[in-house]
Design an enzyme around this catalytic site. Structure first.
Site, PDB file in Angstrom:
ATOM      1  N   ASP A   7       0.762  -1.269  -0.031  1.00  9.98           N
ATOM      2  CA  ASP A   7      -0.160   0.380   0.001  1.00  9.98           C
ATOM      3  C   ASP A   7       0.744   1.094   0.173  1.00  9.98           C
ATOM      4  O   ASP A   7       2.546   0.976   0.123  1.00  9.98           O
ATOM      5  CB  ASP A   7      -1.172   0.471   1.233  1.00  9.98           C
ATOM      6  CG  ASP A   7      -0.370   0.493   2.468  1.00  9.98           C
ATOM      7  OD1 ASP A   7       0.734   0.289   2.481  1.00  9.98           O
ATOM      8  OD2 ASP A   7      -1.179   0.413   2.978  1.00  9.98           O
ATOM      9  N   CYS A  64       3.710  -2.930   4.019  1.00  8.75           N
ATOM     10  CA  CYS A  64       2.641  -1.979   4.239  1.00  8.75           C
ATOM     11  C   CYS A  64       2.982  -1.207   5.352  1.00  8.75           C
ATOM     12  O   CYS A  64       4.112  -1.449   5.502  1.00  8.75           O
ATOM     13  CB  CYS A  64       0.941  -2.582   4.544  1.00  8.75           C
ATOM     14  SG  CYS A  64       0.965  -3.398   5.994  1.00  8.75           S
ATOM     15  N   GLY A  65       2.469  -0.189   6.250  1.00 12.65           N
ATOM     16  CA  GLY A  65       2.791   1.104   7.507  1.00 12.65           C
ATOM     17  C   GLY A  65       3.304  -0.150   8.201  1.00 12.65           C
ATOM     18  O   GLY A  65       4.812   0.231   8.689  1.00 12.65           O
ATOM     19  N   THR A  66       2.666  -0.570   8.944  1.00 12.76           N
ATOM     20  CA  THR A  66       3.262  -1.966  10.164  1.00 12.76           C
ATOM     21  C   THR A  66       3.930  -3.221   9.959  1.00 12.76           C
ATOM     22  O   THR A  66       4.021  -3.830   9.884  1.00 12.76           O
ATOM     23  CB  THR A  66       2.843  -2.056  11.564  1.00 12.76           C
ATOM     24  OG1 THR A  66       1.079  -2.531  10.687  1.00 12.76           O
ATOM     25  CG2 THR A  66       2.250  -0.872  11.325  1.00 12.76           C
ATOM     26  N   ILE A  68       1.243  -5.453   9.824  1.00 14.53           N
ATOM     27  CA  ILE A  68       0.022  -6.017  10.434  1.00 14.53           C
ATOM     28  C   ILE A  68      -0.894  -6.590   9.489  1.00 14.53           C
ATOM     29  O   ILE A  68      -1.368  -8.126   9.583  1.00 14.53           O
ATOM     30  CB  ILE A  68      -0.346  -5.261  11.695  1.00 14.53           C
ATOM     31  CG1 ILE A  68       0.523  -5.472  12.926  1.00 14.53           C
ATOM     32  CG2 ILE A  68      -1.601  -6.189  12.704  1.00 14.53           C
ATOM     33  CD1 ILE A  68       0.083  -4.101  14.224  1.00 14.53           C
ATOM     34  N   GLY A  69      -1.519  -5.161   8.471  1.00 11.59           N
ATOM     35  CA  GLY A  69      -2.820  -5.592   7.862  1.00 11.59           C
ATOM     36  C   GLY A  69      -2.569  -6.852   6.898  1.00 11.59           C
ATOM     37  O   GLY A  69      -2.993  -7.110   6.620  1.00 11.59           O
ATOM     38  N   MET A  70      -1.632  -6.398   6.183  1.00 15.71           N
ATOM     39  CA  MET A  70      -0.945  -7.223   4.791  1.00 15.71           C
ATOM     40  C   MET A  70      -0.946  -8.662   5.625  1.00 15.71           C
ATOM     41  O   MET A  70      -1.625  -9.974   5.011  1.00 15.71           O
ATOM     42  CB  MET A  70       0.472  -6.771   4.436  1.00 15.71           C
ATOM     43  CG  MET A  70       0.347  -5.643   3.756  1.00 15.71           C
ATOM     44  SD  MET A  70      -0.476  -6.034   1.762  1.00 15.71           S
ATOM     45  CE  MET A  70      -0.397  -4.140   1.278  1.00 15.71           C
ATOM     46  N   HIS A  97      11.898 -22.517  10.123  1.00 13.99           N
ATOM     47  CA  HIS A  97      10.978 -22.917  10.758  1.00 13.99           C
ATOM     48  C   HIS A  97       9.804 -22.965  10.425  1.00 13.99           C
ATOM     49  O   HIS A  97       8.969 -23.942  10.639  1.00 13.99           O
ATOM     50  CB  HIS A  97      10.943 -22.451  12.082  1.00 13.99           C
ATOM     51  CG  HIS A  97      11.862 -22.467  13.896  1.00 13.99           C
ATOM     52  ND1 HIS A  97      12.081 -22.847  14.660  1.00 13.99           N
ATOM     53  CD2 HIS A  97      13.500 -23.417  13.473  1.00 13.99           C
ATOM     54  CE1 HIS A  97      12.816 -23.100  15.319  1.00 13.99           C
ATOM     55  NE2 HIS A  97      13.943 -23.393  14.073  1.00 13.99           N
ATOM     56  N   ARG A 131      10.838 -31.993  13.323  1.00 14.00           N
ATOM     57  CA  ARG A 131       9.720 -31.058  13.482  1.00 14.00           C
ATOM     58  C   ARG A 131       8.525 -29.996  13.063  1.00 14.00           C
ATOM     59  O   ARG A 131       7.281 -30.584  13.368  1.00 14.00           O
ATOM     60  CB  ARG A 131       9.578 -30.919  15.500  1.00 14.00           C
ATOM     61  CG  ARG A 131      10.587 -30.074  15.645  1.00 14.00           C
ATOM     62  CD  ARG A 131      10.830 -29.686  17.166  1.00 14.00           C
ATOM     63  NE  ARG A 131      11.465 -28.816  16.626  1.00 14.00           N
ATOM     64  CZ  ARG A 131      12.948 -28.305  16.861  1.00 14.00           C
ATOM     65  NH1 ARG A 131      13.635 -28.746  16.246  1.00 14.00           N
ATOM     66  NH2 ARG A 131      12.909 -26.502  16.968  1.00 14.00           N
ATOM     67  N   HIS A 132       9.094 -29.529  12.482  1.00  8.08           N
ATOM     68  CA  HIS A 132       8.253 -28.260  11.823  1.00  8.08           C
ATOM     69  C   HIS A 132       7.669 -28.524  10.905  1.00  8.08           C
ATOM     70  O   HIS A 132       6.026 -27.822  10.414  1.00  8.08           O
ATOM     71  CB  HIS A 132       9.770 -27.134  11.501  1.00  8.08           C
ATOM     72  CG  HIS A 132      10.816 -26.797  12.596  1.00  8.08           C
ATOM     73  ND1 HIS A 132      10.531 -26.308  13.579  1.00  8.08           N
ATOM     74  CD2 HIS A 132      12.550 -27.377  12.314  1.00  8.08           C
ATOM     75  CE1 HIS A 132      11.030 -25.752  14.392  1.00  8.08           C
ATOM     76  NE2 HIS A 132      12.395 -26.190  13.847  1.00  8.08           N
TER      77      HIS A 132
END
Length: 148
Positions: A7, A64-66, A68-70, A97, A131-132
């Site tokens: 964005d 994006c800015g942080t 988080i949204g993406m 992992h 294990r992952h």
């Protein structure tokens, strides 16, 4: 090929990472945005995540800015493991992992040098399996159950 998208809040960092990918000889498909006008991050996160989910691209990077949204948008798609990272260690762990196929970066919280290091670390890391893999199999089973 790596698909990228941002964005307006991640545009500047996306452009810097596109230059890095070109330096490394990696083909890039840019899913937008291409200017600083205010846009809705889901529109661009959807484009990138859909390509990774459908297998049209192996990897993606979202901005994006942080971040988080993406991250929220991308992780709605089956077979997408989008990881929001804040430092190179997290970027490495995202691949080793979690076998993250989309890296998510915050354009307003990372400087270019750190972001470049993170992308290189993520690209150069290898999924450890073991294990992952069992944990990823549980996530895949959940996706299958929820999509019924």
């Amino acid at each position: 090929m790596i698909v990228v998208g941002s964005d307006h809040g991640g545009l500047e960092l996306k452009e810097a990472i596109k230059r890095l990918l070109a330096e490394r000889g990696i083909a890039v498909e840019d899913c937008g945005t291409d200017n600083g006008d205010s846009v809705d991050y889901p529109d661009f996160g959807i484009r990138v995540a859909r390509k990774v989910s459908d297998g049209a691209a192996e990897k993606g990077i979202l901005f994006c800015g942080t971040g988080i949204g993406m991250s929220i948008v991308a992780n709605k798609f089956p077979r997408v493991r989008a990881a929001l990272a804040a430092d190179p260690f997290m970027a490495r762990m995202a691949k080793e992992h979690n076998n993250a196929n989309i890296l998510v970066l915050g354009g307003r919280v990372l400087d270019e040098e750190t972001a470049r290091e993170m992308v290189c670390t993520w690209l150069d890391a290898t999924f450890e399996g073991g294990r992952h893999q069992g944990r990823l199999d549980k996530i895949a089973a959940l996706e299958k159950e929820l999509m019924k």
